[in-house]
Design a protein around this motif. Structure first.
Motif, PDB file in Angstrom:
ATOM      1  N   ALA A   1      -0.065  -2.419   5.316  1.00 57.84           N
ATOM      2  CA  ALA A   1       0.828  -1.277   5.073  1.00 57.84           C
ATOM      3  C   ALA A   1       1.362  -1.318   3.639  1.00 57.84           C
ATOM      4  CB  ALA A   1       1.965  -1.275   6.085  1.00 57.84           C
ATOM      5  N   LEU A   2       0.456  -1.517   2.719  1.00 62.13           N
ATOM      6  CA  LEU A   2       0.863  -1.690   1.324  1.00 62.13           C
ATOM      7  C   LEU A   2       1.498  -0.427   0.769  1.00 62.13           C
ATOM      8  CD1 LEU A   2      -2.129  -3.849   0.152  1.00 62.13           C
ATOM      9  CD2 LEU A   2       0.287  -4.488  -0.067  1.00 62.13           C
ATOM     10  N   LYS A   3       2.465  -0.652  -0.120  1.00 61.04           N
ATOM     11  CA  LYS A   3       3.198   0.437  -0.747  1.00 61.04           C
ATOM     12  C   LYS A   3       2.995   0.368  -2.264  1.00 61.04           C
ATOM     13  CE  LYS A   3       6.815  -0.193   2.752  1.00 61.04           C
ATOM     14  NZ  LYS A   3       8.257  -0.493   2.974  1.00 61.04           N
ATOM     15  N   PRO A   4       3.165   1.480  -2.941  1.00 64.36           N
ATOM     16  CA  PRO A   4       3.029   1.436  -4.412  1.00 64.36           C
ATOM     17  C   PRO A   4       3.938   0.393  -5.064  1.00 64.36           C
ATOM     18  CG  PRO A   4       2.997   3.698  -3.657  1.00 64.36           C
ATOM     19  CD  PRO A   4       3.311   2.857  -2.447  1.00 64.36           C
ATOM     20  N   GLU A   5       5.101   0.161  -4.482  1.00 67.29           N
ATOM     21  CA  GLU A   5       6.014  -0.826  -5.067  1.00 67.29           C
ATOM     22  C   GLU A   5       5.537  -2.264  -4.878  1.00 67.29           C
ATOM     23  OE1 GLU A   5       6.800   1.656  -2.945  1.00 67.29           O
ATOM     24  OE2 GLU A   5       8.400   1.039  -1.541  1.00 67.29           O
ATOM     25  N   ASP A   6       4.465  -2.463  -4.119  1.00 68.56           N
ATOM     26  CA  ASP A   6       3.864  -3.792  -4.005  1.00 68.56           C
ATOM     27  C   ASP A   6       2.941  -4.088  -5.179  1.00 68.56           C
ATOM     28  OD1 ASP A   6       3.519  -3.191  -0.484  1.00 68.56           O
ATOM     29  OD2 ASP A   6       5.055  -4.409  -1.480  1.00 68.56           O
ATOM     30  N   THR A   7       2.721  -3.098  -6.021  1.00 75.06           N
ATOM     31  CA  THR A   7       1.893  -3.308  -7.213  1.00 75.06           C
ATOM     32  C   THR A   7       2.516  -4.382  -8.079  1.00 75.06           C
ATOM     33  OG1 THR A   7       1.041  -1.049  -7.228  1.00 75.06           O
ATOM     34  CG2 THR A   7       1.047  -2.241  -9.330  1.00 75.06           C
ATOM     35  N   ALA A   8       1.724  -5.405  -8.376  1.00 78.03           N
ATOM     36  CA  ALA A   8       2.235  -6.543  -9.136  1.00 78.03           C
ATOM     37  C   ALA A   8       1.099  -7.512  -9.399  1.00 78.03           C
ATOM     38  CB  ALA A   8       3.344  -7.256  -8.363  1.00 78.03           C
ATOM     39  N   THR A   9       1.397  -8.503 -10.208  1.00 78.68           N
ATOM     40  CA  THR A   9       0.503  -9.637 -10.338  1.00 78.68           C
ATOM     41  C   THR A   9       0.990 -10.691  -9.360  1.00 78.68           C
ATOM     42  OG1 THR A   9       0.125  -9.194 -12.677  1.00 78.68           O
ATOM     43  CG2 THR A   9      -0.421 -11.395 -11.884  1.00 78.68           C
ATOM     44  N   TYR A  10       0.099 -11.155  -8.515  1.00 80.63           N
ATOM     45  CA  TYR A  10       0.448 -12.115  -7.482  1.00 80.63           C
ATOM     46  C   TYR A  10       0.000 -13.512  -7.918  1.00 80.63           C
ATOM     47  CZ  TYR A  10       1.873  -8.431  -4.327  1.00 80.63           C
ATOM     48  OH  TYR A  10       2.545  -7.380  -3.762  1.00 80.63           O
ATOM     49  N   TYR A  11       0.914 -14.461  -7.769  1.00 79.46           N
ATOM     50  CA  TYR A  11       0.663 -15.832  -8.202  1.00 79.46           C
ATOM     51  C   TYR A  11       0.753 -16.801  -7.037  1.00 79.46           C
ATOM     52  CZ  TYR A  11       1.425 -14.222 -13.009  1.00 79.46           C
ATOM     53  OH  TYR A  11       1.338 -13.572 -14.218  1.00 79.46           O
ATOM     54  N   CYS A  12      -0.167 -17.718  -7.019  1.00 76.50           N
ATOM     55  CA  CYS A  12      -0.145 -18.826  -6.068  1.00 76.50           C
ATOM     56  C   CYS A  12       0.661 -19.961  -6.696  1.00 76.50           C
ATOM     57  CB  CYS A  12      -1.584 -19.259  -5.798  1.00 76.50           C
ATOM     58  SG  CYS A  12      -1.779 -20.674  -4.705  1.00 76.50           S
TER      59      CYS A  12
END
Length: 119
Positions: free
Chosen positions: A86-97
Protein backbone atom coordinates in the motif's frame (compact mmCIF):
# COMPACT_ATOMS: atom_id res chain seq x y z
CA UNK A 1 33.99 -4.96 8.86
CA UNK A 2 30.48 -5.75 7.70
CA UNK A 3 29.39 -5.04 4.15
CA UNK A 4 25.73 -4.49 3.33
CA UNK A 5 24.41 -4.65 -0.21
CA UNK A 6 20.81 -3.63 -0.84
CA UNK A 7 18.77 -4.84 -3.76
CA UNK A 8 17.75 -2.43 -6.45
CA UNK A 9 14.66 -0.49 -5.40
CA UNK A 10 12.20 0.60 -8.00
CA UNK A 11 9.36 2.77 -9.11
CA UNK A 12 5.80 1.79 -8.34
CA UNK A 13 2.36 3.30 -8.48
CA UNK A 14 0.64 4.34 -5.30
CA UNK A 15 -1.01 1.33 -3.70
CA UNK A 16 1.63 -1.01 -5.05
CA UNK A 17 4.07 -3.26 -3.23
CA UNK A 18 7.80 -3.68 -3.23
CA UNK A 19 10.29 -5.93 -1.47
CA UNK A 20 13.78 -4.82 -0.60
CA UNK A 21 16.57 -7.12 0.47
CA UNK A 22 19.96 -6.56 2.04
CA UNK A 23 22.75 -9.11 2.07
CA UNK A 24 25.39 -8.88 4.77
CA UNK A 25 28.92 -10.18 4.42
CA UNK A 26 32.14 -9.98 6.37
CA UNK A 27 32.03 -10.27 10.17
CA UNK A 28 28.34 -11.17 10.21
CA UNK A 29 28.74 -12.97 13.53
CA UNK A 30 29.02 -9.57 15.20
CA UNK A 31 25.58 -8.40 13.97
CA UNK A 32 22.92 -8.35 16.67
CA UNK A 33 20.36 -5.98 15.17
CA UNK A 34 19.37 -4.94 11.67
CA UNK A 35 17.17 -2.16 10.46
CA UNK A 36 15.85 -0.25 7.49
CA UNK A 37 16.03 3.51 7.44
CA UNK A 38 14.92 5.95 4.79
CA UNK A 39 15.97 9.40 3.77
CA UNK A 40 13.67 11.81 2.03
CA UNK A 41 14.71 13.50 -1.20
CA UNK A 42 16.70 16.66 -0.76
CA UNK A 43 18.21 15.74 2.59
CA UNK A 44 21.74 14.64 3.34
CA UNK A 45 23.63 12.87 6.08
CA UNK A 46 22.96 9.93 8.35
CA UNK A 47 21.20 12.13 10.91
CA UNK A 48 18.45 12.81 8.39
CA UNK A 49 17.56 9.16 8.09
CA UNK A 50 14.41 7.92 9.76
CA UNK A 51 13.95 4.40 10.96
CA UNK A 52 11.39 2.33 9.11
CA UNK A 53 11.72 -1.05 10.77
CA UNK A 54 14.19 -3.05 12.80
CA UNK A 55 14.66 -6.57 14.06
CA UNK A 56 16.76 -8.02 16.83
CA UNK A 57 18.45 -11.12 15.47
CA UNK A 58 18.66 -12.75 18.87
CA UNK A 59 15.02 -12.50 19.85
CA UNK A 60 13.74 -12.10 16.28
CA UNK A 61 11.52 -9.32 17.59
CA UNK A 62 10.51 -7.06 14.71
CA UNK A 63 9.39 -3.47 14.88
CA UNK A 64 8.04 -1.28 12.11
CA UNK A 65 6.70 2.24 12.07
CA UNK A 66 3.45 1.00 10.60
CA UNK A 67 1.75 -2.15 9.51
CA UNK A 68 2.37 -1.55 5.80
CA UNK A 69 6.03 -2.42 6.35
CA UNK A 70 7.16 -5.88 7.40
CA UNK A 71 10.75 -6.63 8.29
CA UNK A 72 12.18 -10.11 8.37
CA UNK A 73 15.58 -11.75 8.39
CA UNK A 74 16.99 -15.02 7.11
CA UNK A 75 19.94 -15.45 9.41
CA UNK A 76 21.26 -18.48 7.52
CA UNK A 77 21.44 -16.41 4.34
CA UNK A 78 22.61 -13.23 6.12
CA UNK A 79 19.75 -11.45 4.40
CA UNK A 80 17.35 -8.81 5.63
CA UNK A 81 14.05 -8.08 3.92
CA UNK A 82 11.53 -5.27 3.91
CA UNK A 83 8.11 -5.95 2.47
CA UNK A 84 6.28 -2.74 1.70
CA UNK A 85 2.64 -2.63 0.70
CA UNK A 86 0.00 0.00 0.00
CA UNK A 87 2.81 2.35 -0.90
CA UNK A 88 2.18 6.07 -0.87
CA UNK A 89 3.99 8.90 -2.67
CA UNK A 90 5.35 10.04 0.69
CA UNK A 91 7.20 6.72 0.96
CA UNK A 92 9.47 7.95 -1.83
CA UNK A 93 12.97 7.96 -0.38
CA UNK A 94 16.34 6.34 -0.42
CA UNK A 95 16.17 3.26 1.77
CA UNK A 96 19.22 2.17 3.74
CA UNK A 97 20.07 -1.10 5.39
CA UNK A 98 21.74 -0.80 8.78
CA UNK A 99 23.49 -3.37 10.95
CA UNK A 100 24.25 -2.94 14.62
CA UNK A 101 27.37 -4.83 15.62
CA UNK A 102 29.03 -5.68 18.89
CA UNK A 103 32.37 -4.04 18.13
CA UNK A 104 33.65 -0.70 16.86
CA UNK A 105 32.34 1.12 14.86
CA UNK A 106 29.12 -0.47 16.21
CA UNK A 107 27.07 0.18 13.05
CA UNK A 108 27.37 -0.19 9.30
CA UNK A 109 25.27 1.17 6.46
CA UNK A 110 24.49 -0.06 3.00
CA UNK A 111 24.84 2.19 0.00
CA UNK A 112 21.13 2.95 -0.22
CA UNK A 113 18.49 2.07 -2.78
CA UNK A 114 15.93 4.39 -4.33
CA UNK A 115 12.20 3.79 -4.01
CA UNK A 116 9.88 6.06 -5.94
CA UNK A 117 6.12 5.95 -5.54
CA UNK A 118 4.05 7.87 -8.05
CA UNK A 119 0.47 8.98 -7.57
Amino acid sequence: QVHLIESVGGSVQAGGSLRLSCVASGRTSTIFNMAWYRQAPGTEGETERDIVAEINLGSCSPYSIEGRFTISADVAKNTLYLEMSALKPEDTATYYCNAGVTEFPYAFWGQGTQVTVSS
